[in-house]
Design a protein around this motif. Sequence first.
Motif, mmCIF file in Angstrom:
data_model
loop_
_atom_site.group_PDB
_atom_site.id
_atom_site.type_symbol
_atom_site.label_atom_id
_atom_site.label_comp_id
_atom_site.label_asym_id
_atom_site.label_seq_id
_atom_site.Cartn_x
_atom_site.Cartn_y
_atom_site.Cartn_z
ATOM 1 N N VAL A 85 0.846 -1.194 0.000
ATOM 2 C CA VAL A 85 0.000 0.000 0.000
ATOM 3 C C VAL A 85 0.877 1.238 0.000
ATOM 4 C CG1 VAL A 85 -1.893 -1.165 1.173
ATOM 5 C CG2 VAL A 85 -0.169 0.027 2.524
ATOM 6 N N GLY A 86 0.271 2.359 -0.408
ATOM 7 C CA GLY A 86 0.990 3.615 -0.461
ATOM 8 C C GLY A 86 1.167 4.235 0.910
ATOM 9 N N PRO A 87 1.987 5.293 0.989
ATOM 10 C CA PRO A 87 2.284 5.909 2.290
ATOM 11 C C PRO A 87 1.062 6.493 2.999
ATOM 12 C CG PRO A 87 3.204 7.197 0.472
ATOM 13 C CD PRO A 87 2.757 5.907 -0.105
ATOM 14 N N LYS A 88 0.118 7.067 2.258
ATOM 15 C CA LYS A 88 -1.069 7.630 2.904
ATOM 16 C C LYS A 88 -1.929 6.539 3.532
ATOM 17 C CE LYS A 88 -1.376 11.653 -0.161
ATOM 18 N NZ LYS A 88 -2.223 12.382 -1.148
ATOM 19 N N ILE A 89 -2.106 5.433 2.833
ATOM 20 C CA ILE A 89 -2.907 4.328 3.370
ATOM 21 C C ILE A 89 -2.157 3.656 4.519
ATOM 22 C CG2 ILE A 89 -4.139 2.219 2.770
ATOM 23 C CD1 ILE A 89 -5.100 4.810 1.385
ATOM 24 N N LYS A 90 -0.854 3.530 4.379
ATOM 25 C CA LYS A 90 -0.056 2.926 5.445
ATOM 26 C C LYS A 90 -0.151 3.747 6.724
ATOM 27 C CE LYS A 90 4.584 1.172 6.423
ATOM 28 N NZ LYS A 90 5.962 0.995 5.893
ATOM 29 N N GLU A 91 -0.189 5.050 6.605
ATOM 30 C CA GLU A 91 -0.313 5.919 7.778
ATOM 31 C C GLU A 91 -1.640 5.687 8.495
ATOM 32 O OE1 GLU A 91 -0.269 10.713 8.847
ATOM 33 O OE2 GLU A 91 0.126 10.016 6.809
ATOM 34 N N LYS A 92 -2.711 5.517 7.726
ATOM 35 C CA LYS A 92 -4.014 5.249 8.344
ATOM 36 C C LYS A 92 -4.018 3.894 9.045
ATOM 37 C CE LYS A 92 -6.655 7.973 4.977
ATOM 38 N NZ LYS A 92 -7.721 7.944 3.947
ATOM 39 N N VAL A 93 -3.427 2.889 8.417
ATOM 40 C CA VAL A 93 -3.388 1.559 9.029
ATOM 41 C C VAL A 93 -2.561 1.585 10.312
ATOM 42 C CG1 VAL A 93 -2.638 -0.825 8.711
ATOM 43 C CG2 VAL A 93 -3.745 0.388 6.825
ATOM 44 N N MET A 94 -1.418 2.244 10.278
ATOM 45 C CA MET A 94 -0.566 2.301 11.463
ATOM 46 C C MET A 94 -1.244 3.036 12.606
ATOM 47 S SD MET A 94 2.033 0.533 10.751
ATOM 48 C CE MET A 94 2.932 0.918 12.248
ATOM 49 N N LEU A 95 -2.014 4.067 12.299
ATOM 50 C CA LEU A 95 -2.748 4.775 13.341
ATOM 51 C C LEU A 95 -3.782 3.866 14.001
ATOM 52 C CD1 LEU A 95 -3.384 7.445 14.812
ATOM 53 C CD2 LEU A 95 -4.967 8.001 12.952
ATOM 54 N N ASN A 96 -4.495 3.081 13.195
ATOM 55 C CA ASN A 96 -5.480 2.140 13.755
ATOM 56 C C ASN A 96 -4.797 1.031 14.554
ATOM 57 O OD1 ASN A 96 -7.606 3.561 12.636
ATOM 58 N ND2 ASN A 96 -7.707 2.287 10.790
ATOM 59 N N ILE A 97 -3.633 0.586 14.100
ATOM 60 C CA ILE A 97 -2.894 -0.442 14.846
ATOM 61 C C ILE A 97 -2.469 0.093 16.212
ATOM 62 C CG2 ILE A 97 -0.750 -1.771 14.899
ATOM 63 C CD1 ILE A 97 -1.001 -2.134 11.895
ATOM 64 N N THR A 98 -1.981 1.322 16.234
ATOM 65 C CA THR A 98 -1.549 1.930 17.497
ATOM 66 C C THR A 98 -2.697 2.027 18.490
ATOM 67 O OG1 THR A 98 0.120 3.207 16.291
ATOM 68 C CG2 THR A 98 -0.454 3.958 18.504
ATOM 69 N N LYS A 99 -3.862 2.413 18.003
ATOM 70 C CA LYS A 99 -5.023 2.488 18.894
ATOM 71 C C LYS A 99 -5.474 1.096 19.334
ATOM 72 C CE LYS A 99 -6.882 6.786 16.920
ATOM 73 N NZ LYS A 99 -8.037 7.379 16.192
ATOM 74 N N GLY A 100 -5.468 0.129 18.405
ATOM 75 C CA GLY A 100 -5.992 -1.202 18.700
ATOM 76 C C GLY A 100 -5.140 -2.024 19.633
ATOM 77 N N GLU A 101 -3.850 -1.676 19.754
ATOM 78 C CA GLU A 101 -2.966 -2.464 20.612
ATOM 79 C C GLU A 101 -3.367 -2.419 22.084
ATOM 80 O OE1 GLU A 101 1.272 -2.284 18.139
ATOM 81 O OE2 GLU A 101 0.813 -0.747 19.666
ATOM 82 N N ALA A 102 -4.089 -1.378 22.486
ATOM 83 C CA ALA A 102 -4.460 -1.223 23.897
ATOM 84 C C ALA A 102 -5.832 -1.813 24.225
ATOM 85 C CB ALA A 102 -4.436 0.259 24.263
ATOM 86 N N TYR A 103 -6.552 -2.355 23.241
ATOM 87 C CA TYR A 103 -7.913 -2.842 23.476
ATOM 88 C C TYR A 103 -7.893 -4.304 23.916
ATOM 89 C CZ TYR A 103 -9.244 1.385 20.915
ATOM 90 O OH TYR A 103 -9.396 2.687 20.511
ATOM 91 N N LEU A 104 -8.921 -4.656 24.705
ATOM 92 C CA LEU A 104 -9.113 -6.033 25.157
ATOM 93 C C LEU A 104 -9.959 -6.779 24.133
ATOM 94 C CD1 LEU A 104 -8.766 -8.178 27.381
ATOM 95 C CD2 LEU A 104 -10.879 -7.288 28.424
ATOM 96 N N VAL A 105 -9.513 -7.980 23.705
ATOM 97 C CA VAL A 105 -10.191 -8.732 22.647
ATOM 98 C C VAL A 105 -10.620 -10.088 23.195
ATOM 99 C CG1 VAL A 105 -9.987 -9.705 20.331
ATOM 100 C CG2 VAL A 105 -8.787 -7.579 20.902
ATOM 101 N N ASN A 106 -11.880 -10.464 22.893
ATOM 102 C CA ASN A 106 -12.420 -11.769 23.283
ATOM 103 C C ASN A 106 -12.967 -12.468 22.051
ATOM 104 O OD1 ASN A 106 -11.983 -11.398 26.129
ATOM 105 N ND2 ASN A 106 -13.798 -10.070 26.176
ATOM 106 N N LEU A 107 -12.691 -13.760 21.928
ATOM 107 C CA LEU A 107 -13.236 -14.555 20.830
ATOM 108 C C LEU A 107 -14.660 -14.959 21.183
ATOM 109 C CD1 LEU A 107 -12.869 -16.058 18.140
ATOM 110 C CD2 LEU A 107 -11.981 -18.002 19.459
ATOM 111 N N LEU A 108 -15.630 -14.575 20.323
ATOM 112 C CA LEU A 108 -17.033 -14.893 20.571
ATOM 113 C C LEU A 108 -17.423 -16.175 19.850
ATOM 114 C CD1 LEU A 108 -18.579 -11.311 20.273
ATOM 115 C CD2 LEU A 108 -17.757 -12.485 22.318
ATOM 116 N N THR A 109 -17.295 -16.220 18.555
ATOM 117 C CA THR A 109 -17.558 -17.416 17.754
ATOM 118 C C THR A 109 -16.457 -17.519 16.720
ATOM 119 O OG1 THR A 109 -18.968 -16.207 16.195
ATOM 120 C CG2 THR A 109 -20.055 -17.248 18.097
#
Length: 751
Positions: free
Chosen positions: A583-607
């Motif tokens: 992906v290009g740099p603009k899209i990569k920046e958006k993905v990295m921002l979401n990854i940074t936010k998501g690293e702190a969230y608690l995740v549970n497997l439902l199904t």
Amino acid sequence: MDGEIFCFIHEGGELVKGANGSVEYKGGRNNSMTVNPNVSYDQFVSQVCRELNIEAKEVKCHFTVKFDPSCMLPLHDDASLARMFKFNDMFSRVYLSPRADVDAGLVAPSSALTPVISSNSAHVNTHGNTIVDPPMDISNDRPRIKSCGFLQVCAETTPMDELNSNQFQNTIMGSGQTFQNVSMFRDAVYWMSLAGKFRYYFKKNSPKHITVVCKVDECPWKITCNAVGYTDTVQVYTFRNVHNHSLDDVASFKPLVRSNRASLVIDDAIRSNPDYHPRQICEDFNKQHGMRLSYSQAWHLKEKAKERIYGLPKNYYKLLPWMCERIVQKNSGTIVELTHSSGGRFGQLFIAHAISIQGFTMGCRPVIAIDSSHMSGPYNDALFFATSYDANDSMFPLAIGVMSSENYEDWSWFLENLKKVVGDKEVIIISDRRPALLRSVPEIFGVENHAHCYHHLKEDFTSFLNKNIIRGTTGKENALQLLDSIAYARLEHDYNVRMVELRRFNDALATWVEDNAPEHWAMSKFPKKRWDKMTTNFDELFTIMLRDECHHSIYNFIMEHMAKLGAMLVKQKEESTTWEGFVGPKIKEKVMLNITKGEAYLVNLLTDGVFGVCIGKSIFNVDIMNRTCTCKAWQMLGIPCEHACAALLSTSQNIYDFVEDCYKFPNQELIYCGSFSCIETHDMPTVDNDGVVRDFTGRIFFSLDSPRIKRPLGRPRKKRVESQVMDKRTIYCSQCHKAGHNRKACKKSLS
């Protein structure tokens, strides 16, 4: 660079500009050769001199470019040789001149053929007194006027050099000198007054006899001329080039500003520097000629010079049919539509280049932003344009149009042609809310596919605040923040909550939002996928890109637009080869921002494949198989949201595998895989004095007249009106160091 280039070689003659603006090489000898564009400068000069059997040390080389054959540029190193090959298509022209006489081969800034006069003209001593007036043969020629900027590189030319008064001292050299007509004689007299810094008047002024004397009483300076037989040619009869002025006379009788003639002085400056500013013209005229110009006078001088260089405004549209035909021939698949009235006047123009059509069809997302702006050329045209987005979220120009107005009929015509470009592909059209678009877009693309630009809606909301409701900066900022939360809310529940908050803040504002069709601009209300595109900001960038070109004639605008389009497409294609990953740099920046936010969230497997992501008391369900999240961001944008990134990280998945293909490098390659070529103009027909378009073989082409609507008189606005919601510079107080006020308005007591 591949292939060989055909090269014309000219030596011993001179360039002469004709009445129709064409440039012709007179005298000397001509030769030709083919040359490999990869040769060095020394090899090229040796090959040229070998063809003409001359010594390389005895000559200097110059060349011209196809878009301005009257401007001769120095050829002295490998860099200038590369420029010559780059800015000429399949052939180039090289001019040789002796090193000792390099300044002799100059083009006169006149409107007719201007060979050098014979050497038996009157000789004038350093004090201006005529020594001898030998008889001269009658000639229809006029003296050549030195053009200092002709032999200078355009990019390095300084306007001060162009306005040197000394170049006009010998425009009239003595009795017996002839001019083609009285107008050329009057021009020469005016140029002499600029060089001598004196004022004159016509004691007698008729086509058959002219007497010019100095404005100062008892000054002996005098020139007379008479018509030669029954022809238009005039001959200088009396030439008394002696002045008797006091210091008071010099201060009181400075040359007058005559736009038609004074503009000839800046012709070369405008050719080499089209952005020569009127304020700089004022300064240069004052320094070089002692003439104080107003801004308006300088602006009109520049307009007169541009008219002489680029042609009369009424002829701008005559070459459009030829140009449109050549564009289609050069780039197969290009859509060009040109309409005119029954009287042959220009009506509408639509151009969508084949590379843009191919790129949009093969790779761009189905979102198109449309807008328009005024062209401040000689006529009151409007520029329409449509842009889309490539895989890196960069601007991808799709089509342009030139119309006589911005009414419903013109927009409908433009959109109908745009429909041909997109074919059966369902697209979202983003535009502002002007009445013509609110009517035409739904008729052609469907009301459910029309998205209103949030930027323009926010400006309307701000105007409503200023006129009726809120006073004070804090209240306006709070109202705008509430509007942002309403517009960007992805869920219906969030939209309703923000509307309640806005109603509590001010009921009239909530009513305004409900009355202004939120289903066309609010994210949660819009029925189709719009890829988070809320504004027509790229159209603003498109306008900025063509900001200078919009002030030129329609013919030059199209040529310059094609050049900029090609350069932009090449640049973006080259940048895509430097992507790190898929992906290009603009899209990569958006993905990295979401990854940074998501690293702190608690995740549970439902199904199987469904995860619950906890953020405080909120739980978002992420289905990685169907690529959905209850926040709707993944579905709307096509990029894993912060909740999806958290779920994918918990399973050690590669997040970039879940980015939609429209953002990836293979798709970018498809967008920019086409080819594009600017049209060749070496065989372009010319407009005769009678307005007929002919080529060098005498073939007559169909031509159009200019539209009847002309722009208002006076200097056009070049700066766009500033947006009401545009980010402005933040002011800080020097006393309390807080933002929003200055020291004078600070409420903190002085210690």
